[in-house]
Design a protein around this motif. Structure first.
Motif, PDB file in Angstrom:
ATOM      1  N   ASP A  37       0.801  -1.225   0.000  1.00 23.41           N
ATOM      2  CA  ASP A  37       0.000   0.000   0.000  1.00 23.41           C
ATOM      3  C   ASP A  37       0.836   1.279   0.000  1.00 23.41           C
ATOM      4  OD1 ASP A  37      -2.347  -1.511   0.087  1.00 23.41           O
ATOM      5  OD2 ASP A  37      -2.075  -1.834   2.240  1.00 23.41           O
ATOM      6  N   VAL A  38       2.064   1.176  -0.448  1.00 28.62           N
ATOM      7  CA  VAL A  38       2.936   2.357  -0.463  1.00 28.62           C
ATOM      8  C   VAL A  38       2.777   3.076  -1.805  1.00 28.62           C
ATOM      9  CG1 VAL A  38       5.350   3.099  -0.304  1.00 28.62           C
ATOM     10  CG2 VAL A  38       4.554   1.159   1.054  1.00 28.62           C
ATOM     11  N   SER A  39       2.764   4.403  -1.787  1.00 23.58           N
ATOM     12  CA  SER A  39       2.570   5.136  -3.053  1.00 23.58           C
ATOM     13  C   SER A  39       3.783   4.932  -3.966  1.00 23.58           C
ATOM     14  CB  SER A  39       2.366   6.618  -2.779  1.00 23.58           C
ATOM     15  OG  SER A  39       3.571   7.171  -2.333  1.00 23.58           O
ATOM     16  N   ASP A  40       3.524   5.083  -5.294  1.00 27.76           N
ATOM     17  CA  ASP A  40       4.540   4.735  -6.297  1.00 27.76           C
ATOM     18  C   ASP A  40       5.886   5.403  -6.050  1.00 27.76           C
ATOM     19  OD1 ASP A  40       2.772   3.127  -7.488  1.00 27.76           O
ATOM     20  OD2 ASP A  40       2.344   4.441  -9.199  1.00 27.76           O
ATOM     21  N   SER A  41       5.853   6.705  -5.725  1.00 21.66           N
ATOM     22  CA  SER A  41       7.117   7.429  -5.638  1.00 21.66           C
ATOM     23  C   SER A  41       7.914   7.042  -4.381  1.00 21.66           C
ATOM     24  CB  SER A  41       6.867   8.936  -5.672  1.00 21.66           C
ATOM     25  OG  SER A  41       6.050   9.282  -4.592  1.00 21.66           O
ATOM     26  N   LEU A  42       7.235   6.399  -3.407  1.00 20.34           N
ATOM     27  CA  LEU A  42       7.925   6.044  -2.156  1.00 20.34           C
ATOM     28  C   LEU A  42       8.251   4.561  -2.048  1.00 20.34           C
ATOM     29  CD1 LEU A  42       5.957   8.225   0.413  1.00 20.34           C
ATOM     30  CD2 LEU A  42       8.227   8.648  -0.525  1.00 20.34           C
ATOM     31  N   ARG A  43       7.719   3.791  -2.980  1.00 18.89           N
ATOM     32  CA  ARG A  43       7.859   2.347  -2.766  1.00 18.89           C
ATOM     33  C   ARG A  43       9.298   1.877  -2.994  1.00 18.89           C
ATOM     34  NH1 ARG A  43       4.355  -1.270  -4.326  1.00 18.89           N
ATOM     35  NH2 ARG A  43       2.561   0.111  -4.507  1.00 18.89           N
ATOM     36  N   LYS A  44       9.683   0.890  -2.163  1.00 20.47           N
ATOM     37  CA  LYS A  44      11.042   0.353  -2.226  1.00 20.47           C
ATOM     38  C   LYS A  44      11.090  -0.956  -2.999  1.00 20.47           C
ATOM     39  CE  LYS A  44      13.403   0.771   1.651  1.00 20.47           C
ATOM     40  NZ  LYS A  44      13.675   0.591   3.089  1.00 20.47           N
ATOM     41  N   VAL A  45       9.889  -1.493  -3.316  1.00 19.07           N
ATOM     42  CA  VAL A  45       9.813  -2.724  -4.099  1.00 19.07           C
ATOM     43  C   VAL A  45       8.869  -2.474  -5.269  1.00 19.07           C
ATOM     44  CG1 VAL A  45       9.358  -5.207  -4.032  1.00 19.07           C
ATOM     45  CG2 VAL A  45      10.062  -4.039  -1.948  1.00 19.07           C
ATOM     46  N   VAL A  46       9.329  -2.758  -6.478  1.00 17.45           N
ATOM     47  CA  VAL A  46       8.554  -2.425  -7.673  1.00 17.45           C
ATOM     48  C   VAL A  46       8.506  -3.652  -8.584  1.00 17.45           C
ATOM     49  CG1 VAL A  46       8.579  -0.981  -9.760  1.00 17.45           C
ATOM     50  CG2 VAL A  46       9.360  -0.032  -7.599  1.00 17.45           C
ATOM     51  N   THR A  47       7.345  -3.861  -9.243  1.00 16.77           N
ATOM     52  CA  THR A  47       7.260  -4.936 -10.247  1.00 16.77           C
ATOM     53  C   THR A  47       7.088  -4.326 -11.639  1.00 16.77           C
ATOM     54  OG1 THR A  47       6.240  -6.476  -8.681  1.00 16.77           O
ATOM     55  CG2 THR A  47       5.971  -6.977 -10.989  1.00 16.77           C
ATOM     56  N   ILE A  48       7.856  -4.842 -12.575  1.00 11.08           N
ATOM     57  CA  ILE A  48       7.715  -4.438 -13.991  1.00 11.08           C
ATOM     58  C   ILE A  48       7.291  -5.686 -14.764  1.00 11.08           C
ATOM     59  CG2 ILE A  48       8.929  -3.563 -16.026  1.00 11.08           C
ATOM     60  CD1 ILE A  48      10.935  -2.218 -14.154  1.00 11.08           C
ATOM     61  N   ALA A  49       6.251  -5.544 -15.621  1.00 10.07           N
ATOM     62  CA  ALA A  49       5.755  -6.691 -16.388  1.00 10.07           C
ATOM     63  C   ALA A  49       6.334  -6.667 -17.796  1.00 10.07           C
ATOM     64  CB  ALA A  49       4.235  -6.673 -16.439  1.00 10.07           C
ATOM     65  N   LYS A  95      15.369   6.928 -12.609  1.00 11.84           N
ATOM     66  CA  LYS A  95      13.905   6.892 -12.786  1.00 11.84           C
ATOM     67  C   LYS A  95      13.631   6.569 -14.248  1.00 11.84           C
ATOM     68  CE  LYS A  95      11.154  10.608 -13.103  1.00 11.84           C
ATOM     69  NZ  LYS A  95      10.469  11.859 -12.715  1.00 11.84           N
ATOM     70  N   THR A  96      12.663   5.698 -14.518  1.00 10.51           N
ATOM     71  CA  THR A  96      12.403   5.336 -15.908  1.00 10.51           C
ATOM     72  C   THR A  96      10.891   5.256 -16.173  1.00 10.51           C
ATOM     73  OG1 THR A  96      12.923   3.722 -17.622  1.00 10.51           O
ATOM     74  CG2 THR A  96      12.706   2.849 -15.434  1.00 10.51           C
ATOM     75  N   GLU A  97      10.533   5.329 -17.448  1.00 14.81           N
ATOM     76  CA  GLU A  97       9.114   5.293 -17.829  1.00 14.81           C
ATOM     77  C   GLU A  97       8.846   4.002 -18.596  1.00 14.81           C
ATOM     78  OE1 GLU A  97       7.068   7.916 -17.205  1.00 14.81           O
ATOM     79  OE2 GLU A  97       8.610   9.303 -16.475  1.00 14.81           O
ATOM     80  N   GLN A 112       0.957   7.103 -22.802  1.00 16.66           N
ATOM     81  CA  GLN A 112       0.781   6.732 -21.376  1.00 16.66           C
ATOM     82  C   GLN A 112       1.936   5.850 -20.896  1.00 16.66           C
ATOM     83  OE1 GLN A 112      -2.850   5.314 -19.691  1.00 16.66           O
ATOM     84  NE2 GLN A 112      -4.102   6.597 -21.031  1.00 16.66           N
ATOM     85  N   PHE A 113       2.504   6.258 -19.782  1.00 18.12           N
ATOM     86  CA  PHE A 113       3.644   5.535 -19.210  1.00 18.12           C
ATOM     87  C   PHE A 113       3.457   5.427 -17.703  1.00 18.12           C
ATOM     88  CE2 PHE A 113       5.053   7.558 -23.065  1.00 18.12           C
ATOM     89  CZ  PHE A 113       5.822   6.587 -23.672  1.00 18.12           C
ATOM     90  N   VAL A 114       4.050   4.383 -17.136  1.00 21.06           N
ATOM     91  CA  VAL A 114       4.121   4.291 -15.674  1.00 21.06           C
ATOM     92  C   VAL A 114       5.547   4.655 -15.288  1.00 21.06           C
ATOM     93  CG1 VAL A 114       4.124   2.691 -13.722  1.00 21.06           C
ATOM     94  CG2 VAL A 114       2.336   2.544 -15.448  1.00 21.06           C
ATOM     95  N   THR A 115       5.671   5.555 -14.307  1.00 26.66           N
ATOM     96  CA  THR A 115       7.010   5.926 -13.847  1.00 26.66           C
ATOM     97  C   THR A 115       7.501   4.894 -12.851  1.00 26.66           C
ATOM     98  OG1 THR A 115       6.393   8.231 -14.088  1.00 26.66           O
ATOM     99  CG2 THR A 115       8.360   7.773 -12.770  1.00 26.66           C
ATOM    100  N   VAL A 116       8.684   4.356 -13.133  1.00 25.48           N
ATOM    101  CA  VAL A 116       9.309   3.438 -12.174  1.00 25.48           C
ATOM    102  C   VAL A 116      10.399   4.225 -11.449  1.00 25.48           C
ATOM    103  CG1 VAL A 116      10.628   1.302 -11.894  1.00 25.48           C
ATOM    104  CG2 VAL A 116       8.807   1.429 -13.605  1.00 25.48           C
ATOM    105  N   TYR A 117      10.157   4.459 -10.161  1.00 27.72           N
ATOM    106  CA  TYR A 117      11.123   5.216  -9.358  1.00 27.72           C
ATOM    107  C   TYR A 117      12.216   4.285  -8.844  1.00 27.72           C
ATOM    108  CZ  TYR A 117       7.704   8.955  -9.398  1.00 27.72           C
ATOM    109  OH  TYR A 117       6.833   9.936  -9.810  1.00 27.72           O
ATOM    110  N   PRO A 118      13.387   4.826  -8.580  1.00 27.67           N
ATOM    111  CA  PRO A 118      14.450   3.994  -8.017  1.00 27.67           C
ATOM    112  C   PRO A 118      13.956   3.269  -6.760  1.00 27.67           C
ATOM    113  CG  PRO A 118      15.307   6.137  -8.608  1.00 27.67           C
ATOM    114  CD  PRO A 118      13.820   6.217  -8.780  1.00 27.67           C
TER     115      PRO A 118
END
Ligand SMILES: Nc1ncnc2c1ncn2[C@@H]1O[C@H](COP(=O)(O)OP(=O)(O)O)[C@@H](O)[C@H]1O
Ligand SMILES: Nc1ccn([C@@H]2O[C@H](COP(=O)(O)O)[C@@H](O)[C@H]2O)c(=O)n1
Length: 249
Positions: A37-49, A95-97, A112-118
């Protein structure tokens, strides 16, 4: 603005057949790392499909895709250069889109892009996650979700009809013509590259807990190493630890 992160994230590849539960396993890992439930810009774990990286189709190919006659399971369907570039950005803390993909139109949604934060942990999931050596070699850990083919087909039919606007005939024809043979030719042989094979996917709570514990141990060790670096006066590492402390767990 400097969007770079001073530290290489822990990059995990997740492969497995269609509807094996790859994204569900990634979701469980994120939840157990306290990141659901962490917002995108703060999350420390990210999934890319991997699905975000399908090539754009020509009008002719689009017509075929609408009838389930385009092969989305062949490695050539993917824009592999974009996958490599994206994962390189991720590994270098930029940071990447990532494009947003639409299964109804079988194309990326223009503009349309999703921002993937570090992040500290990045999961990349897809049927061909281990197929291309230049991608496979980037992962620090490789998981293969190994779910019974009948179960996968049953789930795929329900998902494609209910969520992707497909009719039953089209789904089954596509499955028999492309999905099943490509699984056997391109996906299943990559199981041997996995560090951990997860039988039954997200149902395998023991395997997921063990993987999560391993990730936590690695992150703790890394943070401790950074603290040791600070004691030796390395300013860059001090900055990393400060960032970690100021971000929610
Ligand atoms: N363990 C499970 N039990 C029941 N349904 C599941 C399970 N894992 C996944 N599903 C369902 O199966 C479908 C495919 O799962 P998903 O995680 O998207 O697979 P993949 O990412 O491998 O295609 C989804 O509708 C999902 O909700
Ligand atoms: N426009 C598209 C794009 C992909 N597919 C199918 O998706 C499968 C991969 O995604 P999973 O989440 O199931 O791993 C792959 O088998 C493609 O056939 C599609 O049907 N349409």
């Amino acid at each position: 603005m400097d969007n770079s992160h001073s530290k290489t994230p822990f990059l995990i590849g997740v492969a497995g057949g269609t509807a094996s539960g790859k994204s569900t396993v990634c979701q469980k890992i994120m939840e157990q790392l306290g990141q659901a439930d962490v917002s995108d810009s703060l999350r420390k774990v990210v999934t890319i499909a991997q699905d975000s990286f399908y090539k754009q189709l020509s009008p002719e190919e689009s017509k075929k895709a609408a009838k389930g006659q385009y092969d989305f399971d062949h490695p050539n369907a993917l824009d592999i250069d974009l996958v490599v570039q994206t994962l390189q950005d991720v590994l270098e803390g930029r940071k990447t889109e990532v494009p947003v993909y639409d299964y109804i139109s079988n194309s990326r949604i223009e503009g349309q892009f999703v921002t993937v934060y570090p992040a500290d942990v990045v999961l990349f999931e897809g049927i061909l996650a281990f197929y291309f050596p230049q991608v496979r070699d980037m992962f620090h850990m490789k998981l293969f979700v190994d779910t019974d083919p009948d179960t996968r087909l049953a789930r795929r039919v329900v998902r494609d009809v209910q969520e992707r606007g497909r009719d039953l005939d089209t789904v089954l024809n596509q499955y028999m013509k492309f999905v099943k043979p490509a699984f056997e030719e391109f996906c299943l042989p990559t199981k041997k590259f996995a560090d951990v094979i997860i039988p039954r996917g997200a149902d395998n709570t023991v395997a997921i807990s063990l993987i999560v514990q391993h990730i936590k141990d690695l992150l703790t060790t890394r943070n401790l190493n950074n603290e040791i670096d600070i004691q030796h006066g390395k300013l860059s590492s001090k900055k990393i630890v400060k960032e970690q402390l100021s971000r929610p767990h």
